[in-house]
Design a protein around this motif. Sequence first.
Motif, mmCIF file in Angstrom:
data_model
loop_
_atom_site.group_PDB
_atom_site.id
_atom_site.type_symbol
_atom_site.label_atom_id
_atom_site.label_comp_id
_atom_site.label_asym_id
_atom_site.label_seq_id
_atom_site.Cartn_x
_atom_site.Cartn_y
_atom_site.Cartn_z
ATOM 1 N N UNK A 1 -4.367 -23.612 -15.933
ATOM 2 C CA UNK A 1 -4.606 -22.181 -15.924
ATOM 3 C C UNK A 1 -5.860 -21.728 -15.218
ATOM 4 N N UNK A 2 -6.634 -22.646 -14.649
ATOM 5 C CA UNK A 2 -7.835 -22.252 -13.921
ATOM 6 C C UNK A 2 -8.049 -23.181 -12.733
ATOM 7 N N UNK A 3 -8.619 -22.630 -11.690
ATOM 8 C CA UNK A 3 -8.928 -23.417 -10.494
ATOM 9 C C UNK A 3 -10.334 -23.978 -10.643
ATOM 10 N N UNK A 4 -10.418 -25.222 -11.083
ATOM 11 C CA UNK A 4 -11.706 -25.847 -11.398
ATOM 12 C C UNK A 4 -12.090 -26.805 -10.285
ATOM 13 N N UNK A 5 -12.897 -26.311 -9.342
ATOM 14 C CA UNK A 5 -13.300 -27.135 -8.193
ATOM 15 C C UNK A 5 -14.550 -27.954 -8.490
ATOM 16 N N UNK A 6 -15.042 -27.910 -9.735
ATOM 17 C CA UNK A 6 -16.197 -28.709 -10.130
ATOM 18 C C UNK A 6 -15.770 -30.009 -10.799
ATOM 19 N N UNK A 7 -14.700 -29.951 -11.612
ATOM 20 C CA UNK A 7 -14.348 -31.086 -12.459
ATOM 21 C C UNK A 7 -12.944 -31.628 -12.244
ATOM 22 N N UNK A 8 -12.047 -30.862 -11.643
ATOM 23 C CA UNK A 8 -10.655 -31.276 -11.501
ATOM 24 C C UNK A 8 -10.382 -31.827 -10.100
ATOM 25 N N UNK B 1 -20.058 -23.930 -3.421
ATOM 26 C CA UNK B 1 -19.703 -24.295 -4.791
ATOM 27 C C UNK B 1 -18.813 -25.522 -4.883
ATOM 28 N N UNK B 2 -19.107 -26.365 -5.858
ATOM 29 C CA UNK B 2 -18.202 -27.407 -6.274
ATOM 30 C C UNK B 2 -17.943 -28.500 -5.272
ATOM 31 N N UNK B 3 -16.903 -29.285 -5.561
ATOM 32 C CA UNK B 3 -16.608 -30.451 -4.736
ATOM 33 C C UNK B 3 -16.115 -30.111 -3.331
ATOM 34 N N UNK B 4 -15.378 -29.009 -3.136
ATOM 35 C CA UNK B 4 -15.009 -28.655 -1.758
ATOM 36 C C UNK B 4 -16.095 -27.896 -1.020
ATOM 37 N N UNK B 5 -17.165 -27.499 -1.729
ATOM 38 C CA UNK B 5 -18.250 -26.701 -1.161
ATOM 39 C C UNK B 5 -17.730 -25.386 -0.581
#
Length: 412
Positions: free
Chosen positions: A217-224, A196-200
């Motif tokens: 408030x959220x761990x967003x590894x897709x957009x942040x 998932x996401x940028x770190x895979x």
Amino acid sequence: MRKGWKAFVLSVAMICMALVPASAQHAIEKQFQQWLSSDLWPEARARGIDERVFQQAFAGVKPNLKLPDLVLPGKSAPTGSEGQHQAEFRPPAAYFEPIGGIVSGGRARLKQYGAVLDAVEKRFGVPKGIVLAIWGRESGFGGAKIPHNVFEVLGTKAFLATRKAMFREEVLAALEMVQKRGVSPQAMRSSWAGALGQPQFMPTSYLKYAVDFDGDGKADIWNSVPDTLASIANYLAAHGWQKGRDWGFEINLPAHLSCTLEGPDQGRRIADWTAMGVTRVSGKPFPQHEMAGEGYLMLPAGRHGPAFLVTPNFYRLKDYNESDLYALFVGHAADRIVYGDIRFVTPWGKVEGFSRAQVAAMQKRLEQLGHDVGGADGLVSFKTRRSIGLWQERAGHAPTCYPDSALVRQIR
């Protein structure tokens, strides 16, 4: 142009998918829906997943039979494995071909996100160059396409893959991300392997290591970007990254030292390696603070390429991706991002002329002779490399600890 290994695996899977009749596909889809309702859902419910969340996650999801490593009903072999060992063996040098883009991209982002990187390094103790190199390697600094629905991928693999139990845990973890972390199922785009996401991150890794670093408030590894960088660093720190130590150094390996000394189970103090004649290729001494620490010989191409003395942090990089070349790529890219245009001094030798199937056959023969090669998988791990060296020594040859076409034919 040659396709990469991932593209090759997927192309084989797509060919196999084309061989599945439409009637069989329809039957598999029906079995999949029955499995969701009668098998996966009861366990998800027992783990606290709401039915609404479950239905939302799997709305419109069908098994994706194009994925590799599936065992279709009535079949005994994985759909992606028939051509696995037919791939031409790729020499280590080929792995480093994309490093220039990672280095230039990392340098640009070192300036762009300098304050965030400083804060991440201060909190987790992981150098900013390492974090940038992993970010670049995993997702092209967030620019790579991440095309798949994670519930389609993980659901299919939990139902049909060779490692069903592993993927079952991952799909349940993905449901927990929706239930307990408030992640939208539509936002959960993944690779074909379910990362998932940028770190895979796999979903279980997300639950353990994803960090809300931008404070929304959220761990967003897709957009942040801050969340992505902090999550990568947190993963390494949680796995035991040793703050203040390097990942490793390119070295001159004296001729009198055997290449069979390689491996994380044959560590010595760096001071002891220097006493045995090991020096840095740069001509500089090893840092004084490293001398009492343990170091390990690492020869990704045996005597046919550069040699390294690595620290325990090298193996923390392998926790991220279980590959010597991946860890070496990340460490080397990190050095070049932060310290300038450092290159390997010793050139990579040209090692070609055989396939992974031939390597696997050689490994099986070495196993029969009592060597621990780490599994007959067609990959040349450190256990395979030193087993080759031990065989060469016993046969009266100068050990190279790496296969070539002639050696592959000999050890059969």
